[in-house]
Design an enzyme around this catalytic site. Structure first.
Site, short mmCIF file in Angstrom:
data_model
loop_
_atom_site.label_atom_id
_atom_site.label_comp_id
_atom_site.label_asym_id
_atom_site.label_seq_id
_atom_site.Cartn_x
_atom_site.Cartn_y
_atom_site.Cartn_z
N HIS A 166 -6.17 5.91 7.54
CA HIS A 166 -7.58 5.77 7.89
C HIS A 166 -7.76 4.97 9.18
CE1 HIS A 166 -11.80 5.48 7.76
NE2 HIS A 166 -11.96 4.61 6.77
N HIS A 215 -8.69 16.02 15.57
CA HIS A 215 -9.40 15.17 14.61
C HIS A 215 -9.65 15.96 13.34
CE1 HIS A 215 -12.50 12.52 12.87
NE2 HIS A 215 -12.07 11.60 13.70
N ASP A 223 -9.45 7.60 19.38
CA ASP A 223 -8.37 6.66 19.10
C ASP A 223 -7.35 6.61 20.24
OD1 ASP A 223 -9.23 5.91 16.42
OD2 ASP A 223 -8.72 7.96 15.88
#
Length: 426
Positions: free
Chosen positions: A264, A303, A361
């Site tokens: 996560h 993603h 990210d």
């Protein structure tokens, strides 16, 4: 005219369920009456189950769209800041100038910690993971705010929420400095939310410290872009914990510990690990070919939710280059690898066809590394940002007149009833 779905088992109708309409996105089958017929749905991971109704955040993975209370994330990132975004998520509307100023004043007045909370650090190993420190401190903070259980009182609920938002940067910065063996730096209420955090992280005693406005803006943007992301694992954990009526800070602890899981909250840390494994610009093309051959994993691309592109990524890409420019790190080996990888992947037919574009990210990890935040702190920064999202969902849930304690069902596949055998007979 309302639409319904009929559930038939062995030609017998066991339930007729209405279809609930969403304002945008997928409609939902109302399955609340299904259990009365002795039948449950089976959905591991709840990937096809709507556990709540919410007005906070909307994601369209196919379009690459992220909305906070209806506002596109691109507009908020360009014109807004984290605290304004926090007000929006919590209250449903953007603040007026007076409301924004009052929020900033309240936050600045509540950034300090009780000295007894600071003493808790003495119980940790110096090498304790900062996520374990953070979750412990937030849990301990609940003992100083027993009024948190009076969440049906709007004024108390608001103060409890804003109090935690105010103290999270202080807790986070202290966790970092404790790991580094540095003395704590107390907050400076004259600075902005992002500036104050960077000040508490990096200032040195008896030396002037000025936060570069480009760095402060970049960090504030990281917080804003990570503030909420619909019903992810940690947000769902907060809702499940909060549904029992527990203290709101205890519910937030559930979110922090869920985020700690590498599946996560560890994506941007995994990006840095990948870049170190590549080792050199000269190895990028070979690594990309290895990704195509399934030899390596490409971290920070694609993603789970966004099937086209991550709308936060383009924002972070420009911010990333601004940060590298102002810090003069464009020639740093790690960042040269990252930029080469970005260039190769964005122009490669395989990645274009598979829609494997850099996600938020990829860039946030590079930015955090560039401004001096160690990889062990990446998930902690994520928790700092996401706290307002968790609190927004907790508040929405706790004030929902349809609130019920979460109680998932199961498909039991174990033994049927068995008789006990005494130990001598086994």
């Amino acid at each position: 005219m309302d639409k319904f779905v009929n559930i038939n088992i062995e030609d017998k109708n066991v339930a007729t369920m209405p279809i609930l309409k969403s304002t945008i996105g997928e409609n939902v089958i109302d399955m609340r009456t299904l259990g009365k017929q002795g039948v449950w749905s089976y959905d591991p991971g709840f990937l096809s189950t709507a556990s709540c109704n919410s007005k906070i955040t909307y994601i369209d993975g196919d379009k690459g769209q992220l909305l906070y209370r209806g506002y596109p994330i691109e507009q908020l990132a360009e014109y807004s800041d984290y605290l304004e975004g926090a007000y929006l998520l919590l209250n449903g509307e953007l603040p007026t100038l007076e409301q924004k100023n009052n929020l900033v004043l309240y936050i600045n007045d509540h950034v300090l910690l009780h000295e007894q909370i600071i003493n808790i650090f003495n119980g940790f190993n110096r090498n304790a993971h900062p996520m374990s420190i953070l979750s412990s401190l937030v849990g301990a903070l609940s003992s100083y705010h027993p009024e948190g259980f009076s969440f049906n009182n709007t004024e108390i609920r608001t103060s409890v929420i804003l109090n935690l938002i105010a103290k999270m940067p202080t807790l986070t910065a202290m966790a970092y400095r404790f790991n580094q063996g540095l003395s704590f730096v107390y907050p400076n209420s004259k600075l902005s939310y992002a500036e104050n955090f960077l000040y508490m992280m990096f200032s040195v005693e008896n030396k002037p410290f000025t936060v570069n406005p480009i760095i402060a803006k970049a960090f504030d943007r990281i917080l804003l872009l990570h503030a909420d992301h619909e019903q992810n694992a940690s947000t769902s954990a907060v809702r499940v914990a909060g549904s029992s009526g527990t203290h709101p800070y205890a519910a937030i602890c559930a979110g922090i510990t869920t985020l700690w899981g590498p599946a996560h909250g560890g994506a941007n840390e995994a990006v840095l690990k990948m870049l170190n494994e590549i080792g050199s610009e000269d190895n990028v093309v070979k690594y990309v070919e290895g990704v195509k051959d399934k030899k390596y994993r490409l971290m920070g691309f694609g993603h789970r939710v966004y099937k086209n592109f991550d709308p936060r990524a383009n924002i972070m890409r420009n911010t990333c280059h601004d940060v590298l420019d102002v810090l003069g790190k464009n020639n740093d080996n790690l960042f040269k690898i990252a930029m080469k990888l970005e260039s190769v992947a964005l122009s490669d037919k395989y990645f274009i066809e598979h829609k494997l574009y850099p996600n938020v990210d990829f860039y946030s990890g590079i930015i955090l590394k560039a401004i001096g935040i160690p990889e062990s702190m990446f998930t902690v920064i994520f928790a700092l940002a996401r706290t307002v999202g968790w609190l927004s969902h907790w508040q929405e849930m706790i004030t929902d007149p349809e609130l019920k304690i979460s109680r998932p069902r199961q498909l039991y596949t174990g033994y049927t009833s068995r008789d006990y055998l005494k130990i001598e007979q086994r």
